[in-house]
Enzyme design. Structure first.
Site, short mmCIF file in Angstrom:
data_model
loop_
_atom_site.label_atom_id
_atom_site.label_comp_id
_atom_site.label_asym_id
_atom_site.label_seq_id
_atom_site.Cartn_x
_atom_site.Cartn_y
_atom_site.Cartn_z
N ALA A 16 0.83 -1.21 0.00
CA ALA A 16 0.00 0.00 0.00
C ALA A 16 0.86 1.25 0.00
CB ALA A 16 -0.95 -0.02 1.18
N GLY A 52 11.15 14.70 -2.77
CA GLY A 52 11.28 15.60 -3.91
C GLY A 52 10.02 15.74 -4.71
N GLU A 118 15.85 18.81 -10.21
CA GLU A 118 16.71 17.83 -9.54
C GLU A 118 17.81 17.38 -10.50
OE1 GLU A 118 14.78 14.71 -7.31
OE2 GLU A 118 13.10 15.99 -6.81
N HIS A 230 22.28 7.03 -2.76
CA HIS A 230 21.97 8.46 -2.71
C HIS A 230 23.13 9.18 -2.03
CE1 HIS A 230 19.93 12.24 -2.13
NE2 HIS A 230 18.92 11.79 -2.85
N ARG A 271 22.95 11.12 -10.09
CA ARG A 271 23.22 10.58 -8.76
C ARG A 271 24.42 9.68 -8.66
NH1 ARG A 271 17.40 9.42 -6.34
NH2 ARG A 271 17.05 11.63 -6.05
N HIS A 328 19.75 3.38 -1.67
CA HIS A 328 18.53 4.19 -1.77
C HIS A 328 17.44 3.60 -2.65
CE1 HIS A 328 16.05 7.71 -1.81
NE2 HIS A 328 16.21 7.92 -3.11
N GLU A 352 8.51 0.06 -7.27
CA GLU A 352 9.95 -0.23 -7.14
C GLU A 352 10.26 -1.72 -7.20
OE1 GLU A 352 11.89 2.18 -4.17
OE2 GLU A 352 13.71 0.97 -4.29
N ARG A 363 18.65 5.47 -11.99
CA ARG A 363 17.33 6.13 -12.08
C ARG A 363 17.46 7.65 -12.10
NH1 ARG A 363 13.56 7.85 -7.47
NH2 ARG A 363 15.51 7.67 -6.35
N SER A 368 10.66 7.62 -10.15
CA SER A 368 10.08 6.42 -9.55
C SER A 368 8.65 6.62 -9.09
CB SER A 368 10.94 5.92 -8.39
OG SER A 368 11.45 7.00 -7.67
N LEU A 369 8.32 7.79 -8.55
CA LEU A 369 6.91 7.99 -8.19
C LEU A 369 6.07 8.03 -9.47
CD1 LEU A 369 6.82 10.52 -5.20
CD2 LEU A 369 6.23 8.10 -5.19
C1 LIG Z 1 13.59 8.79 1.77
C2 LIG Z 1 13.14 8.56 0.37
C3 LIG Z 1 12.83 9.63 -0.46
C4 LIG Z 1 12.40 9.41 -1.78
N1 LIG Z 1 12.05 10.50 -2.55
C5 LIG Z 1 11.55 10.26 -3.79
C6 LIG Z 1 11.06 11.34 -4.59
O1 LIG Z 1 11.05 12.48 -4.18
N2 LIG Z 1 10.59 11.06 -5.83
C7 LIG Z 1 10.55 9.79 -6.33
O2 LIG Z 1 10.11 9.59 -7.47
N3 LIG Z 1 11.00 8.76 -5.59
C8 LIG Z 1 11.48 8.96 -4.34
N4 LIG Z 1 11.90 7.90 -3.60
C9 LIG Z 1 11.70 6.55 -4.12
C10 LIG Z 1 10.21 6.25 -4.07
O3 LIG Z 1 9.70 6.77 -2.86
C11 LIG Z 1 9.94 4.77 -4.13
O4 LIG Z 1 10.57 4.21 -5.24
C12 LIG Z 1 8.45 4.52 -4.27
O5 LIG Z 1 7.75 5.24 -3.29
C13 LIG Z 1 8.15 3.05 -4.14
O6 LIG Z 1 6.77 2.90 -4.05
P1 LIG Z 1 6.13 1.49 -4.02
O7 LIG Z 1 4.66 1.70 -3.97
O8 LIG Z 1 6.68 0.66 -5.10
O9 LIG Z 1 6.66 0.83 -2.64
P2 LIG Z 1 6.58 1.33 -1.10
O10 LIG Z 1 6.12 2.73 -1.00
O11 LIG Z 1 7.87 0.97 -0.49
O12 LIG Z 1 5.45 0.40 -0.52
C14 LIG Z 1 5.66 -0.98 -0.36
C15 LIG Z 1 4.44 -1.58 0.29
O13 LIG Z 1 4.54 -3.01 0.24
C16 LIG Z 1 4.25 -3.55 1.51
N5 LIG Z 1 4.88 -4.86 1.59
C17 LIG Z 1 6.17 -5.20 1.39
N6 LIG Z 1 6.33 -6.53 1.50
C18 LIG Z 1 5.09 -7.04 1.78
C19 LIG Z 1 4.58 -8.34 2.00
N7 LIG Z 1 5.37 -9.42 1.96
N8 LIG Z 1 3.27 -8.47 2.27
C20 LIG Z 1 2.44 -7.40 2.32
N9 LIG Z 1 2.86 -6.15 2.10
C21 LIG Z 1 4.16 -5.97 1.83
C22 LIG Z 1 4.75 -2.51 2.49
O14 LIG Z 1 4.14 -2.70 3.74
C23 LIG Z 1 4.28 -1.24 1.77
O15 LIG Z 1 2.91 -1.03 2.03
C24 LIG Z 1 12.32 8.10 -2.27
C25 LIG Z 1 12.62 7.02 -1.45
C26 LIG Z 1 13.01 7.24 -0.14
C27 LIG Z 1 13.32 6.06 0.74
#
Ligand SMILES: Cc1cc2nc3c(=O)[nH]c(=O)nc-3n(C[C@H](O)[C@H](O)[C@H](O)COP(=O)(O)OP(=O)(O)OC[C@H]3O[C@@H](n4cnc5c(N)ncnc54)[C@H](O)[C@@H]3O)c2cc1C
Length: 487
Positions: A16, A52, A118, A230, A271, A328, A352, A363, A368-369
């Site tokens: 989520a 960001g 950026e 990072h 980066r 990162h 991701e 990247r 990524s968002l």
């Molecule tokens: C500090 C930080 C700053 C960042 N800033 C930026 C930015 O400004 N712009 C940008 O584009 N990217 C940024 N990134 C990268 C970006 O945030 C991530 O790549 C992106 O949010 C990943 O989203 P996601 O939905 O794939 O995973 P996540 O947001 O990591 O969500 C993963 C979900 O999977 C769930 N999960 C994992 N394993 C299981 C399992 N086995 N069973 C059930 N649930 C599970 C977790 O509980 C969570 O709900 C940043 C990353 C970090 C750490």
């Protein structure tokens, strides 16, 4: 209903964060029933921590073609062009859709979206909210909508352990607590794997569990050697170790100072270049950190970063902040096509945890968002075309899930040491004996790539091999990576 041992939904979404929430909302808005599983509280997703923003070519002087050029150039001749084209074309539409869903992005005084700059971007194109609170604002809004949607059943605190397979097809997901969800399509949105490294900017749950789960179901993984470091994570400050100071702050004029107080790098270079230059300087001087001097930046632009630093006793308006590189972002992951389909029927991957090849070897910041929304929406739509459960599956009892393997601290230290910013075959070979299966796969991919490219730097193979341009390391159940050219 969410406590029943067997749930049935059109789409099961695991995770989520930005990708999972958006996929769930897209499917529900198309009339599908959705089961949304999240292991961790919302505040522990990388999406919630994103600072960001979202990259999208929205400025009148910008274009999808320019965004594409920047993505290709940051990715070091390893970007899959077809995936990057999808991203840059569709990102502006996804930003508009997020606004429709009630996300309020920062605007200028005329109400036009304010765009940040950026590293690696030739134009201002990063849409943000609350200064550097972009992820938090988006996740809060999307999760509030998901909880309210009649068609979405949320299973919080539930952890997926295995894909539910039948005749080579994924027909749902098995949870660690013994519950199961049967679905036409299962979308893994489980985030990255950077918390497998001991020094990281990521929340503790970013352990690549979705990648391992997909691999165990027979899906191919790719590019696990491409882990982005990072350059500016807080160093040596108890309670804030690894806290990320967004690149957007360098975009607004923050500079990096070496131990001698002098600038030593173009702060807005891609980066991989900045992280490598910082790491080399630290090695050369023996210092633990360099200084991020943000005194020229208006602190009101980045209130949550300034507040977090102040809580840790740091005053960015008066002194440079001690920073150094940290693990990162995982560019690699579950091989997925332009609609999020993995190589296993019925199993999808977005965000991701997926690897479309979009990011190549490095990247571009804030892509990524954008990826979470663009491919999250595509996967939800494609998943609805999957056939329903086959005849004979009705009444079938779900099998027991495989036990989840969580990495030990020693594995995290070993990855930092042997699969860090600069790698050698000797160190990587040691990792092949690590108890963590993900660490072993990462090492195998890193050994297979006998060159240096983007985030993957080998001291024993320092050159970039033109013959490996556009090649991706793909690993299947034989655990023997091959380098494959993607178009
Ligand atoms: C500090 C930080 C700053 C960042 N800033 C930026 C930015 O400004 N712009 C940008 O584009 N990217 C940024 N990134 C990268 C970006 O945030 C991530 O790549 C992106 O949010 C990943 O989203 P996601 O939905 O794939 O995973 P996540 O947001 O990591 O969500 C993963 C979900 O999977 C769930 N999960 C994992 N394993 C299981 C399992 N086995 N069973 C059930 N649930 C599970 C977790 O509980 C969570 O709900 C940043 C990353 C970090 C750490």
């Amino acid at each position: 209903m969410a406590d029943e041992p067997l749930l049935t939904a059109d789409i099961a979404v695991v995770g989520a964060g930005a990708a999972g929430l958006y996929a769930a909302l897209t499917a529900a808005d198309a009339g599908a029933s959705v089961a949304l599983v999240s292991a961790t509280p919302l505040a522990q997703t990388a999406s919630y921590w994103a600072q960001g923003g979202i990259a999208a070519a929205l400025d009148v002087e910008d274009s999808a073609a320019r965004h594409l050029d920047d993505t290709l150039s940051a990715g070091r001749d390893a970007v899959r062009r077809s995936a990057a084209e999808v991203l840059v074309e569709e990102a502006p539409r996804r930003v508009a859709d997020l606004e429709r869903l009630g996300v309020r992005f920062d605007g200028d005084r005329h109400g036009v979206l304010a765009l940040g700059l950026e590293g690696g971007h030739s134009r201002r194109r990063v849409v943000h909210a609350g200064g550097s609170a972009t992820g938090r604002r988006i996740v809060r809004q999307l999760s509030a909508l998901a909880v309210d949607r009649e068609h979405i059943t949320v299973l919080e605190g539930a952890r997926a352990a295995s894909a539910w397979m039948r005749d080579g097809r994924c027909q749902g997901i098995l949870l660690e607590d013994g519950r199961a969800i049967r679905a036409r399509a299962t979308i893994l949105a489980t985030g990255g794997a950077a918390a497998l490294w001991s020094r990281t900017t990521n929340p503790p749950g970013s352990l690549g569990i979705g990648m391992w789960l997909a691999h165990a179901a027979g899906a191919e993984l790719a590019d696990l050697e491409f882990l982005q470091f990072h350059p500016t994570a807080v160093t040596g400050v108890p309670g804030r170790e690894g806290f990320l100071v967004s690149e957007a702050i360098r975009g607004e004029g923050a500079i990096l100072l070496g131990p001698d107080g002098e600038r030593f790098v173009d702060e807005l270079a891609p980066r991989d270049v900045v992280a490598r230059t910082v790491a080399a300087l630290l090695l050369q001087t023996g210092a633990r950190s360099v200084g991020l001097d943000m005194r020229a930046v208006d602190p009101a632009r980045f209130p949550n970063v300034v507040a977090a630093l102040s809580d840790a006793g740091l005053d960015p308006t008066r002194e440079p902040i001690p920073v150094s590189p940290a693990a990162h972002y995982m560019m690699g992951g579950i091989v997925s096509d332009m609609h999020g389909r993995s190589t296993v029927a019925g199993l999808y991957a977005v965000g991701e945890t997926a690897c479309t090849g979009l990011h190549g070897a490095n990247r571009l910041a804030s892509n990524s968002l954008s990826e979470c929304f663009v491919f999250g929406s595509r996967a939800a739509t494609a998943g609805l075309d999957e056939p329903g459960p086959g005849a004979g599956s009705a009444g079938e009892r779900p099998p027991a899930p495989a036990p989840l393997v969580r990495p030990e601290r020693a594995t995290q230290e070993a990855l930092w040491l042997h699969a860090g910013i600069v790698r050698t075959s000797e160190g990587l070979e040691r990792l092949l004996a690590d108890p963590s299966p993900m660490a072993r796969l990462i090492a195998a991919c890193a050994l297979a790539r006998e060159e240096s490219r983007g985030a993957h730097q080998r001291a024993d193979f320092p050159a970039t091999e033109a013959a490996l341009d556009l090649h991706h390391s793909v690993v299947g159940t034989d655990e023997c990576p091959r380098l494959e050219r993607w178009h």
